[in-house]
Design a protein around this motif. Structure first.
Motif, PDB file in Angstrom:
ATOM      1  N   VAL A 102      23.760   6.344  13.931  1.00  0.00           N
ATOM      2  CA  VAL A 102      22.698   6.446  14.624  1.00  0.00           C
ATOM      3  C   VAL A 102      22.376   4.854  14.864  1.00  0.00           C
ATOM      4  O   VAL A 102      22.901   3.957  14.103  1.00  0.00           O
ATOM      5  CB  VAL A 102      21.536   6.884  13.667  1.00  0.00           C
ATOM      6  N   ALA A 103      21.513   4.629  15.970  1.00  0.00           N
ATOM      7  CA  ALA A 103      21.193   3.194  16.399  1.00  0.00           C
ATOM      8  C   ALA A 103      20.002   2.856  17.078  1.00  0.00           C
ATOM      9  O   ALA A 103      19.421   3.963  17.536  1.00  0.00           O
ATOM     10  CB  ALA A 103      22.420   2.585  17.257  1.00  0.00           C
ATOM     11  N   PHE A 104      19.741   1.641  17.355  1.00  0.00           N
ATOM     12  CA  PHE A 104      18.658   1.362  18.370  1.00  0.00           C
ATOM     13  C   PHE A 104      19.061  -0.057  18.996  1.00  0.00           C
ATOM     14  O   PHE A 104      19.711  -0.961  18.485  1.00  0.00           O
ATOM     15  CB  PHE A 104      17.129   1.140  17.589  1.00  0.00           C
ATOM     16  N   SER A 105      18.404  -0.175  19.997  1.00  0.00           N
ATOM     17  CA  SER A 105      18.393  -1.663  20.803  1.00  0.00           C
ATOM     18  C   SER A 105      16.893  -1.800  21.748  1.00  0.00           C
ATOM     19  O   SER A 105      16.406  -1.044  22.239  1.00  0.00           O
ATOM     20  CB  SER A 105      19.532  -1.478  21.708  1.00  0.00           C
ATOM     21  N   PRO A 106      16.719  -3.098  21.278  1.00  0.00           N
ATOM     22  CA  PRO A 106      15.370  -3.508  21.851  1.00  0.00           C
ATOM     23  C   PRO A 106      15.738  -3.973  23.201  1.00  0.00           C
ATOM     24  O   PRO A 106      16.178  -5.040  23.445  1.00  0.00           O
ATOM     25  CB  PRO A 106      14.899  -4.787  21.041  1.00  0.00           C
ATOM     26  N   ARG A 107      15.490  -3.188  24.173  1.00  0.00           N
ATOM     27  CA  ARG A 107      15.880  -3.453  25.491  1.00  0.00           C
ATOM     28  C   ARG A 107      14.577  -4.047  26.446  1.00  0.00           C
ATOM     29  O   ARG A 107      13.525  -3.827  25.823  1.00  0.00           O
ATOM     30  CB  ARG A 107      16.363  -2.147  26.356  1.00  0.00           C
ATOM     31  N   ALA A 108      14.830  -4.508  27.618  1.00  0.00           N
ATOM     32  CA  ALA A 108      13.710  -5.087  28.056  1.00  0.00           C
ATOM     33  C   ALA A 108      12.515  -4.253  28.394  1.00  0.00           C
ATOM     34  O   ALA A 108      11.364  -4.579  28.286  1.00  0.00           O
ATOM     35  CB  ALA A 108      14.205  -5.586  29.487  1.00  0.00           C
TER      36      ALA A 108
ATOM     37  N   SER B 206      15.528   1.442  22.900  1.00  0.00           N
ATOM     38  CA  SER B 206      16.401   2.695  23.044  1.00  0.00           C
ATOM     39  C   SER B 206      16.678   2.976  21.561  1.00  0.00           C
ATOM     40  O   SER B 206      17.264   2.151  20.826  1.00  0.00           O
ATOM     41  CB  SER B 206      17.477   2.422  23.878  1.00  0.00           C
ATOM     42  N   LEU B 207      16.657   4.301  21.409  1.00  0.00           N
ATOM     43  CA  LEU B 207      16.776   4.947  20.168  1.00  0.00           C
ATOM     44  C   LEU B 207      18.057   5.730  20.436  1.00  0.00           C
ATOM     45  O   LEU B 207      18.044   6.790  21.105  1.00  0.00           O
ATOM     46  CB  LEU B 207      15.949   5.859  19.449  1.00  0.00           C
TER      47      LEU B 207
END
Length: 138
Positions: free
Chosen positions: A72-78, A82-83
């Motif tokens: 599992v992961a996440f990313s702080p996009r512009a 995104s989870l």
């Protein structure tokens, strides 16, 4: 064969999150690290330049392409956070209906800010996706 772009790195998760320009996304990302670590029992690790992942599995496609990916992961996009939670775990549809304000694609769930979602439902989704992925990929 092409090299995978998203591989686990030794980069600092703390440094990555500290460099997030948007104040709210930075605070939400710090909170997400804590939530994901508590739910999964796994430390946060950087995957590629912009994904914070928890746990990992090895995959191999029929084509011969193989590699590793976070469970599992996440990313702080512009535009949103995104989870990255499995699209396959059985409770996904029902939990998405209770999550709160979000957009979703096949494997991604997009959240503008954590205050828009029910934290308890989010934790349940992370747990269910993690356990499903861990079992599916063993």
């Amino acid at each position: 064969m092409a090299k995978n772009k998203t591989t686990e790195t030794a980069a600092s998760v703390g440094d990555f999150i500290a460099a997030v320009a948007d104040d709210l996304k930075r605070v939400d990302s710090q909170k997400l690290v804590s939530i994901f670590e508590n739910v999964t029992g796994q430390p946060a690790k950087m995957w590629g330049a912009a994904i914070v992942g928890f746990g990992s599995y090895h995959y191999k496609y029929d084509s011969g392409h193989e590699g590793d990916a976070p469970l599992v992961a996440f990313s702080p996009r512009a535009n949103a956070i995104s989870l990255y939670l499995s699209s396959q775990f059985p409770t996904r549809g029902g939990l998405l209906q209770k999550l709160g304000k979000h957009k979703s694609a096949k494997a991604c769930i997009y959240v503008k800010k954590l205050n828009d979602v029910d934290e308890g439902v989010l934790k349940e989704m992370i747990r269910d996706a993690y356990l499903y992925s861990e079992k599916f990929h063993q």
